[in-house]
Design a protein around this motif. Sequence first.
Motif, mmCIF file in Angstrom:
data_model
loop_
_atom_site.group_PDB
_atom_site.id
_atom_site.type_symbol
_atom_site.label_atom_id
_atom_site.label_comp_id
_atom_site.label_asym_id
_atom_site.label_seq_id
_atom_site.Cartn_x
_atom_site.Cartn_y
_atom_site.Cartn_z
ATOM 1 N N SER A 11 0.872 -1.200 0.036
ATOM 2 C CA SER A 11 -0.134 -0.115 0.027
ATOM 3 C C SER A 11 0.878 1.190 0.196
ATOM 4 O O SER A 11 0.545 2.417 -0.604
ATOM 5 N N ILE A 14 1.909 1.796 -3.552
ATOM 6 C CA ILE A 14 0.722 2.170 -4.316
ATOM 7 C C ILE A 14 0.157 3.677 -4.076
ATOM 8 O O ILE A 14 0.155 4.536 -5.018
ATOM 9 N N ASP A 15 0.164 4.032 -2.547
ATOM 10 C CA ASP A 15 0.053 5.290 -2.537
ATOM 11 C C ASP A 15 0.895 6.263 -3.127
ATOM 12 O O ASP A 15 0.411 7.455 -3.591
ATOM 13 N N ASN A 18 -0.085 6.896 -6.639
ATOM 14 C CA ASN A 18 -1.268 7.792 -6.782
ATOM 15 C C ASN A 18 -1.050 9.179 -6.417
ATOM 16 O O ASN A 18 -1.721 10.045 -6.890
ATOM 17 N N ALA A 23 -1.022 7.472 -11.350
ATOM 18 C CA ALA A 23 -2.088 6.709 -10.892
ATOM 19 C C ALA A 23 -2.815 5.640 -11.783
ATOM 20 O O ALA A 23 -3.240 4.568 -11.152
ATOM 21 N N ALA A 24 -2.364 5.489 -13.129
ATOM 22 C CA ALA A 24 -2.772 4.609 -13.852
ATOM 23 C C ALA A 24 -2.005 3.355 -13.541
ATOM 24 O O ALA A 24 -2.602 2.364 -13.561
ATOM 25 N N TRP A 25 -0.825 3.417 -13.227
ATOM 26 C CA TRP A 25 -0.009 2.367 -13.030
ATOM 27 C C TRP A 25 -0.506 1.617 -11.546
ATOM 28 O O TRP A 25 -0.299 0.559 -11.307
ATOM 29 N N ALA A 26 -0.835 2.488 -10.547
ATOM 30 C CA ALA A 26 -1.165 2.262 -9.375
ATOM 31 C C ALA A 26 -2.550 1.151 -9.392
ATOM 32 O O ALA A 26 -2.646 0.471 -8.816
ATOM 33 N N GLU A 27 -3.310 1.728 -10.455
ATOM 34 C CA GLU A 27 -4.714 0.867 -10.595
ATOM 35 C C GLU A 27 -4.438 -0.556 -11.050
ATOM 36 O O GLU A 27 -5.007 -1.532 -10.802
ATOM 37 N N VAL A 28 -3.497 -0.453 -12.407
ATOM 38 C CA VAL A 28 -3.117 -1.758 -12.823
ATOM 39 C C VAL A 28 -2.403 -2.660 -11.758
ATOM 40 O O VAL A 28 -2.676 -3.888 -11.766
ATOM 41 N N THR A 30 -2.430 -2.725 -8.722
ATOM 42 C CA THR A 30 -3.480 -3.337 -7.780
ATOM 43 C C THR A 30 -4.015 -4.460 -8.049
ATOM 44 O O THR A 30 -4.414 -5.384 -7.406
ATOM 45 N N ALA A 31 -4.851 -4.341 -9.398
ATOM 46 C CA ALA A 31 -5.411 -5.479 -9.634
ATOM 47 C C ALA A 31 -4.503 -6.672 -10.030
ATOM 48 O O ALA A 31 -4.891 -7.969 -9.808
#
Length: 330
Positions: A11, A14-15, A18, A23-28, A30-31
Amino acid sequence: MPAFDWREHFSPFIDSLNHSDQAAWAEVLTAQLIRRFEDNPHGDMARWHAALQALPSDLPAKVELNSSAVTVTSEQPLSEQDAENLERGLRGLMPWRKGPFNFFGTHVDTEWRSDWKWDRVSPHLADLKGRTILDVGCGSGYHCWRMAGAGARQVVGIDPGLLFMFQFLAVKGYLGDVLVDLLPIRMEDLPDNLEHFDTTFSMGVLYHRRSPIDHLLDLKGTLRRGGELVLETLVVDGPEGFSLMPEDRYGQMRNVWFLPSCPTLIRWLERAGFRNARVVDVSDTTTEEQRQTDWMRYNSLADFLDPNDPTKTIEGYPGPKRATIIAEKP
């Protein structure tokens, strides 16, 4: 014992994405981590987590990142119970391939003397102080720690091996809040054209790629303009244009595709759009640098060479020779 909480470990990274332009990398990412740890967890993960949890955690410790062995020490001696738990935990994370490490006086003699590679490469690098670094195929993260010790602002290692991740966390658990992370993902899991890193390392990866030019293009996409690529790979002697493609295996490895000559490798880098590509080191890999130890008890280099001619692999190809090339992204 509670299950491994991947969010606790990842986290903060990832934070940080963000709160940057990623932010787009963080979303990918996380999935990807949900799939890795929740949808399809590795069968040995509970065992590796238990080994990690066994390591002593209730005593003040410090970590030395600039010695040959990444070293965890404490002025407070280990109790008999802590010493027993330490041995059990570290043995539970075997085999140890990249290192060496030292935990409270216990020397983890890894298969590879990765410090030798660092000593060959580091004199040729741009100053790492303040740089954001990606280490592709980082293994247990040994070189990530050495990069941090050299002053890097942030280091991100990627390697899909979950055992490597737990070995990495064995060190990170004693460092607290540091900007060094190991993501259990592959190169192809990174978003295209990140252009996020000042320096990208790819050491011991290129020869595993069916399409080496595509790998070079992917590496270039991770770099900011003016960023530095550090590439280390198996090579063979020969003129420009020559590359060895093994018929089946090389040193008993099935996933070795291309071993270029150094002039060919320079040409590949130029065709991929890099500039100022230059060879800074060429070294034979010896059985002193890669070998079986008490911490890695499986076959190693000596088992993969011709017993009658150690200058050749067991298949009769030229023995392992590695070159390091540095180049820049325009």
